[in-house]
Scaffold this motif. Structure first.
Motif, PDB file in Angstrom:
ATOM      1  N   THR A   2     -21.593  -7.309  13.369  1.00 20.53           N
ATOM      2  CA  THR A   2     -22.165  -7.320  14.726  1.00 20.53           C
ATOM      3  C   THR A   2     -22.202  -8.750  15.256  1.00 20.53           C
ATOM      4  O   THR A   2     -21.807  -9.021  16.392  1.00 20.53           O
ATOM      5  CB  THR A   2     -23.599  -6.735  14.681  1.00 20.53           C
ATOM      6  OG1 THR A   2     -23.530  -5.474  14.032  1.00 20.53           O
ATOM      7  CG2 THR A   2     -24.185  -6.582  16.061  1.00 20.53           C
ATOM      8  N   ALA A   3     -22.672  -9.674  14.405  1.00 21.83           N
ATOM      9  CA  ALA A   3     -22.754 -11.091  14.806  1.00 21.83           C
ATOM     10  C   ALA A   3     -21.369 -11.628  15.150  1.00 21.83           C
ATOM     11  O   ALA A   3     -21.203 -12.415  16.095  1.00 21.83           O
ATOM     12  CB  ALA A   3     -23.377 -11.906  13.672  1.00 21.83           C
ATOM     13  N   ALA A   4     -20.368 -11.203  14.385  1.00 17.30           N
ATOM     14  CA  ALA A   4     -18.992 -11.679  14.614  1.00 17.30           C
ATOM     15  C   ALA A   4     -18.502 -11.250  15.997  1.00 17.30           C
ATOM     16  O   ALA A   4     -17.893 -12.046  16.729  1.00 17.30           O
ATOM     17  CB  ALA A   4     -18.069 -11.134  13.531  1.00 17.30           C
TER      18      ALA A   4
ATOM     19  N   VAL B  32      -5.581 -12.423  29.395  1.00 17.29           N
ATOM     20  CA  VAL B  32      -6.489 -11.469  28.751  1.00 17.29           C
ATOM     21  C   VAL B  32      -6.333 -11.619  27.235  1.00 17.29           C
ATOM     22  O   VAL B  32      -5.224 -11.545  26.708  1.00 17.29           O
ATOM     23  CB  VAL B  32      -6.191 -10.023  29.214  1.00 17.29           C
ATOM     24  CG1 VAL B  32      -7.064  -9.025  28.442  1.00 17.29           C
ATOM     25  CG2 VAL B  32      -6.442  -9.897  30.715  1.00 17.29           C
ATOM     26  N   VAL B  33      -7.453 -11.857  26.551  1.00 17.46           N
ATOM     27  CA  VAL B  33      -7.414 -12.139  25.101  1.00 17.46           C
ATOM     28  C   VAL B  33      -7.926 -10.926  24.328  1.00 17.46           C
ATOM     29  O   VAL B  33      -8.972 -10.357  24.662  1.00 17.46           O
ATOM     30  CB  VAL B  33      -8.280 -13.390  24.788  1.00 17.46           C
ATOM     31  CG1 VAL B  33      -8.415 -13.606  23.285  1.00 17.46           C
ATOM     32  CG2 VAL B  33      -7.690 -14.630  25.458  1.00 17.46           C
ATOM     33  N   ASP B  34      -7.175 -10.528  23.303  1.00 16.23           N
ATOM     34  CA  ASP B  34      -7.610  -9.431  22.420  1.00 16.23           C
ATOM     35  C   ASP B  34      -8.662  -9.943  21.447  1.00 16.23           C
ATOM     36  O   ASP B  34      -8.471 -10.997  20.825  1.00 16.23           O
ATOM     37  CB  ASP B  34      -6.427  -8.886  21.607  1.00 16.23           C
ATOM     38  CG  ASP B  34      -5.465  -8.105  22.488  1.00 16.23           C
ATOM     39  OD1 ASP B  34      -5.931  -7.442  23.442  1.00 16.23           O
ATOM     40  OD2 ASP B  34      -4.241  -8.183  22.242  1.00 16.23           O
ATOM     41  N   VAL B  35      -9.725  -9.178  21.294  1.00 16.07           N
ATOM     42  CA  VAL B  35     -10.775  -9.554  20.321  1.00 16.07           C
ATOM     43  C   VAL B  35     -10.290  -9.135  18.927  1.00 16.07           C
ATOM     44  O   VAL B  35      -9.858  -7.997  18.748  1.00 16.07           O
ATOM     45  CB  VAL B  35     -12.113  -8.843  20.655  1.00 16.07           C
ATOM     46  CG1 VAL B  35     -13.203  -9.238  19.657  1.00 16.07           C
ATOM     47  CG2 VAL B  35     -12.541  -9.160  22.084  1.00 16.07           C
ATOM     48  N   PRO B  36     -10.349 -10.030  17.934  1.00 15.07           N
ATOM     49  CA  PRO B  36      -9.911  -9.639  16.583  1.00 15.07           C
ATOM     50  C   PRO B  36     -10.790  -8.517  16.015  1.00 15.07           C
ATOM     51  O   PRO B  36     -11.921  -8.322  16.461  1.00 15.07           O
ATOM     52  CB  PRO B  36     -10.102 -10.920  15.757  1.00 15.07           C
ATOM     53  CG  PRO B  36     -10.446 -11.997  16.699  1.00 15.07           C
ATOM     54  CD  PRO B  36     -10.844 -11.400  18.000  1.00 15.07           C
ATOM     55  N   TYR B  37     -10.237  -7.808  15.031  1.00 14.29           N
ATOM     56  CA  TYR B  37     -11.023  -6.782  14.321  1.00 14.29           C
ATOM     57  C   TYR B  37     -11.822  -7.449  13.206  1.00 14.29           C
ATOM     58  O   TYR B  37     -11.294  -8.288  12.487  1.00 14.29           O
ATOM     59  CB  TYR B  37     -10.104  -5.734  13.679  1.00 14.29           C
ATOM     60  CG  TYR B  37      -9.685  -4.664  14.650  1.00 14.29           C
ATOM     61  CD1 TYR B  37     -10.437  -3.492  14.788  1.00 14.29           C
ATOM     62  CD2 TYR B  37      -8.549  -4.821  15.436  1.00 14.29           C
ATOM     63  CE1 TYR B  37     -10.063  -2.516  15.698  1.00 14.29           C
ATOM     64  CE2 TYR B  37      -8.165  -3.845  16.343  1.00 14.29           C
ATOM     65  CZ  TYR B  37      -8.923  -2.695  16.466  1.00 14.29           C
ATOM     66  OH  TYR B  37      -8.558  -1.736  17.352  1.00 14.29           O
ATOM     67  N   PHE B  38     -13.086  -7.075  13.088  1.00 14.15           N
ATOM     68  CA  PHE B  38     -13.902  -7.520  11.955  1.00 14.15           C
ATOM     69  C   PHE B  38     -14.326  -6.254  11.219  1.00 14.15           C
ATOM     70  O   PHE B  38     -14.960  -5.370  11.808  1.00 14.15           O
ATOM     71  CB  PHE B  38     -15.137  -8.297  12.437  1.00 14.15           C
ATOM     72  CG  PHE B  38     -14.783  -9.508  13.253  1.00 14.15           C
ATOM     73  CD1 PHE B  38     -14.242 -10.633  12.651  1.00 14.15           C
ATOM     74  CD2 PHE B  38     -14.979  -9.511  14.630  1.00 14.15           C
ATOM     75  CE1 PHE B  38     -13.914 -11.751  13.399  1.00 14.15           C
ATOM     76  CE2 PHE B  38     -14.646 -10.623  15.388  1.00 14.15           C
ATOM     77  CZ  PHE B  38     -14.110 -11.745  14.774  1.00 14.15           C
ATOM     78  N   GLU B  39     -13.955  -6.183   9.942  1.00 16.33           N
ATOM     79  CA  GLU B  39     -14.137  -4.920   9.210  1.00 16.33           C
ATOM     80  C   GLU B  39     -15.376  -4.953   8.325  1.00 16.33           C
ATOM     81  O   GLU B  39     -15.582  -5.919   7.592  1.00 16.33           O
ATOM     82  CB  GLU B  39     -12.920  -4.642   8.311  1.00 16.33           C
ATOM     83  CG  GLU B  39     -11.586  -4.594   9.050  1.00 16.33           C
ATOM     84  CD  GLU B  39     -11.380  -3.314   9.837  1.00 16.33           C
ATOM     85  OE1 GLU B  39     -12.200  -2.372   9.658  1.00 16.33           O
ATOM     86  OE2 GLU B  39     -10.426  -3.256  10.625  1.00 16.33           O
ATOM     87  N   LYS B  40     -16.119  -3.826   8.338  1.00 17.46           N
ATOM     88  CA  LYS B  40     -17.226  -3.651   7.376  1.00 17.46           C
ATOM     89  C   LYS B  40     -16.612  -3.304   6.026  1.00 17.46           C
ATOM     90  O   LYS B  40     -15.671  -2.539   5.960  1.00 17.46           O
ATOM     91  CB  LYS B  40     -18.124  -2.485   7.798  1.00 17.46           C
ATOM     92  CG  LYS B  40     -19.123  -2.859   8.843  1.00 17.46           C
ATOM     93  CD  LYS B  40     -20.234  -1.823   8.940  1.00 17.46           C
ATOM     94  CE  LYS B  40     -21.351  -2.345   9.801  1.00 17.46           C
ATOM     95  NZ  LYS B  40     -21.477  -1.885  11.119  1.00 17.46           N
ATOM     96  N   MET B  41     -17.127  -3.851   4.968  1.00 21.37           N
ATOM     97  CA  MET B  41     -16.622  -3.518   3.610  1.00 21.37           C
ATOM     98  C   MET B  41     -17.769  -2.976   2.785  1.00 21.37           C
ATOM     99  O   MET B  41     -18.879  -3.468   2.888  1.00 21.37           O
ATOM    100  CB  MET B  41     -16.073  -4.770   2.930  1.00 21.37           C
ATOM    101  CG  MET B  41     -14.763  -5.217   3.524  1.00 21.37           C
ATOM    102  SD  MET B  41     -13.418  -4.181   2.914  1.00 21.37           S
ATOM    103  CE  MET B  41     -12.040  -4.909   3.764  1.00 21.37           C
TER     104      MET B  41
END
Ligand SMILES: NC(=O)c1ccc[n+]([C@@H]2O[C@H](COP(=O)([O-])OP(=O)(O)OC[C@H]3O[C@@H](n4cnc5c(N)ncnc54)[C@H](O)[C@@H]3O)[C@@H](O)[C@H]2O)c1
Length: 378
Positions: free
Chosen positions: A348-350, A369-378
Motif C-alpha cells: 500500500t505504501a509503495a 502518461v506514466v504507467d505505475v509499476p506493479y508491487f506484489e504481495k508475497m
C-alpha cells in the motif's frame, strides 16, 4: 498471552509526539528514543521521563530486547533506515514518504519479505477524523457511487529544514492522495502529471526540479473514477491544508476552504422519488473516533495538558493531524501483536508513494502518461 513490545522512536522533532502515546499503550513496555542531536535527545528524555535514550539507531538495532522501531527522521533516511531496521529482525514503522525512488521502494519490499517482519508507513491522513467519517459514510452507502475524487496538500516549506528546499512537490504526495486511494481501494495504474509556475534558481538547483506546484490525474484498475491531486511547496501564497473532496452519486464531501471552518456534505433530496437539485448542504462537526482505541491512549486524539509525573511540568500534547497519531500507534502495535499485515503495509505504501514519483516523472517529461509499476504481495 504475547509479551508486551519494546519500541524505539527515532527522530525527536515530529517523532517526539509519538513517545507518550507508545508509553501509554497497554501493549507496550519499554519506549526508547533516538536522536543524533544530543540536546534534542536530552530535552525529550527529560520531558517524557525516558530512560533509554540513544544517539545512534545502530545501538538499538544491535539490542535484541527491541521488537520494533518507528522512524521519524528526514526524508532522505527513510529507505536506508527502514531496510536496516527490517534486516536487524525488528518491525518497522516509518513516517512518509516510504522512499524517494522506485529502487528504494523495491528494496524495502524485499527487506520486508525476507525479514518476515511488519512494515507500516505512518500516514496520518488516513486516520484523521475527517477521513474516518467519510469512510463510514461510504461504507454505509451514503455517498452512493464515487464519481470523482480531488485532493491537495498545500504547504509553503520555505523555512523548513534545508533538505526540503526545492523538493519536487508530488514526490511528497501521500498526505493528499492517501485518503482517496484508501477509499477507492483500487490499484493506481496510470498517472498524468503537469508542473506549473517557476521559482528561484537556488531552489531549482537542489533537486533539478523547476516546479513550485505540481498536479496530476491518477487512473485506477477496474474503475471509471479518476483522482486529481495537487501539491505545492514554494512561492505560492496560500495557507496550509491537507484536504480531500469526494464526489458521490448520493452525497459529496468537501474539505473546508480555511482550516478552522467545518467541512461540507452535500446531499441530493430524494423525498419525492425524483432526484432534485443538491438542496441540502450542511457543515459537519465530524465526530471523534477515540472510542475505537484502548482507554489509556484515547486522550491523544485531542489536545490536552500532559503532566510530567516526576517534575509536575505541563505541556500541550495530543490532537495532531486530525487526531490520527494514537490510531497509527495502535494499528502498528496491534499488527505486530496479532501477527497480521498493518493497514498501510509495504505494498500500500509503495503505491501511495509511487503515484507521486510517477506524477513528477510525468511532469518532467511534458505530461507523458506514466504507467505505475506493479508491487506484489508475497
Ligand atoms: N503528518 C505527518 O505524517 C508528518 C508531519 C511532519 C513531519 N513528517 C515527517 O517526519 C519526518 C521528520 O520531520 P521533522 O519535521 O521532525 O524533521 P526535522 O528535520 O525537523 O527533525 C528530524 C529529527 O531527526 C534527527 N535526526 C536526523 N537524522 C538522524 C539520524 N540519522 N538518526 C537519528 N536522528 C536523526 C534530527 O536531529 C532531528 O531531531 C520527515 O520525514 C517528515 O516528512 C510527517
Amino acid at each position: 498471552m504475547k509479551k508486551k513490545l519494546n519500541i524505539a522512536v527515532v527522530g525527536m522533532c515530529f517523532g517526539s509526539e509519538f513517545v507518550p502515546i507508545y508509553q501509554a499503550h497497554p501493549d507496550v513496555s519499554n519506549v526508547a528514543i533516538v536522536d543524533c542531536d544530543k540536546q534534542i535527545l536530552d530535552q525529550t528524555a527529560s520531558k517524557f521521563n525516558v530512560e533509554s535514550a540513544y544517539l545512534s539507531l545502530d545501538d538499538v538495532l544491535k539490542d535484541p530486547s527491541f521488537d520494533a522501531v518507528h522512524l521519524v527522521t528526514p526524508i532522505g533516511y527513510h529507505a536506508s533506515q527502514s531496510i536496516a531496521v527490517l534486516k536487524s529482525g525488528k518491525h518497522c514503522a516509518c513516517t512518509i514518504p516510504m522512499g524517494l525512488s522506485f529502487e528504494e521502494i523495491e528494496n524495502i519490499i524485499i527487506a520486508t519479505r525476507e525479514s518476515g517482519k511488519k512494515y507500516m508507513m505512518m500516514e496520518t491522513a488516513v486516520y484523521t477524523r475527517e477521513y474516518l467519517y467519510v469512510k463510514d459514510l461510504y461504507e454505509k452507502g451514503e455517498l452512493g457511487k464515487i464519481q470523482y475524487a480531488r485532493c491537495a496538500h498545500y504547504q509553503d516549506m520555505e523555512y523548513w529544514p534545508k533538505y526540503w528546499a526545492g523538493f519536487p512537490p508530488l514526490m511528497h504526495p501521500t498526505h493528499a492522495v492517501a485518503p482517496c486511494l484508501a477509499l477507492l481501494n483500487k490499484r493506481p495504474n496510470k498517472v498524468f502529471g503537469v508542473g506549473s509556475g517557476s521559482m528561484r534558481k537556488e531552489l531549482v538547483e537542489n533537486y533539478g526540479n523547476p516546479f513550485p506546484f505540481e498536479a496530476a490525474f491518477i487512473m485506477l484498475d477496474d474503475s471509471d473514477v479518476c483522482i486529481e491531486v495537487e501539491r505545492f511547496m514554494f512561492e505560492v501564497a496560500r495557507d496550509y491544508t491537507e484536504c480531500f473532496h469526494i464526489y458521490g452519486s448520493k452525497s459529496s464531501f468537501e474539505w473546508q476552504q480555511i482550516e478552522d471552518e467545518l467541512p461540507v456534505v452535500y446531499r441530493f433530496l430524494e423525498s419525492d422519488g425524483r432526484r432534485g437539485l443538491p438542496t441540502i448542504s450542511e457543515r459537519i462537526n465530524v465526530p471523534d473516533y477515540a472510542y475505537r482505541l484502548p482507554e489509556p491512549i484515547q486522550k491523544f486524539t485531542q489536545n490536552f495538558e500532559y503532566t510530567n509525573v516526576r517534575t509536575s511540568q505541563t505541556y500541550l500534547a495530543g490532537g495532531g493531524h486530525g487526531g490520527s497519531h494514537p490510531h497509527l500507534v495502535h494499528e502498528f502495535v496491534r499488527s505486530i501483536i496479532e501477527d497480521r499485515r498493518p493497514a498501510v503495509d509495504e505494498i500500500t505504501a509503495a503505491y501511495w508513494t509511487g503515484v507521486g514519483i510517477c506524477a513528477h516523472m510525468s511532469a518532467m517529461e511534458g505530461g507523458r502518461v506514466v504507467d505505475v509499476p506493479y508491487f506484489e504481495k508475497m
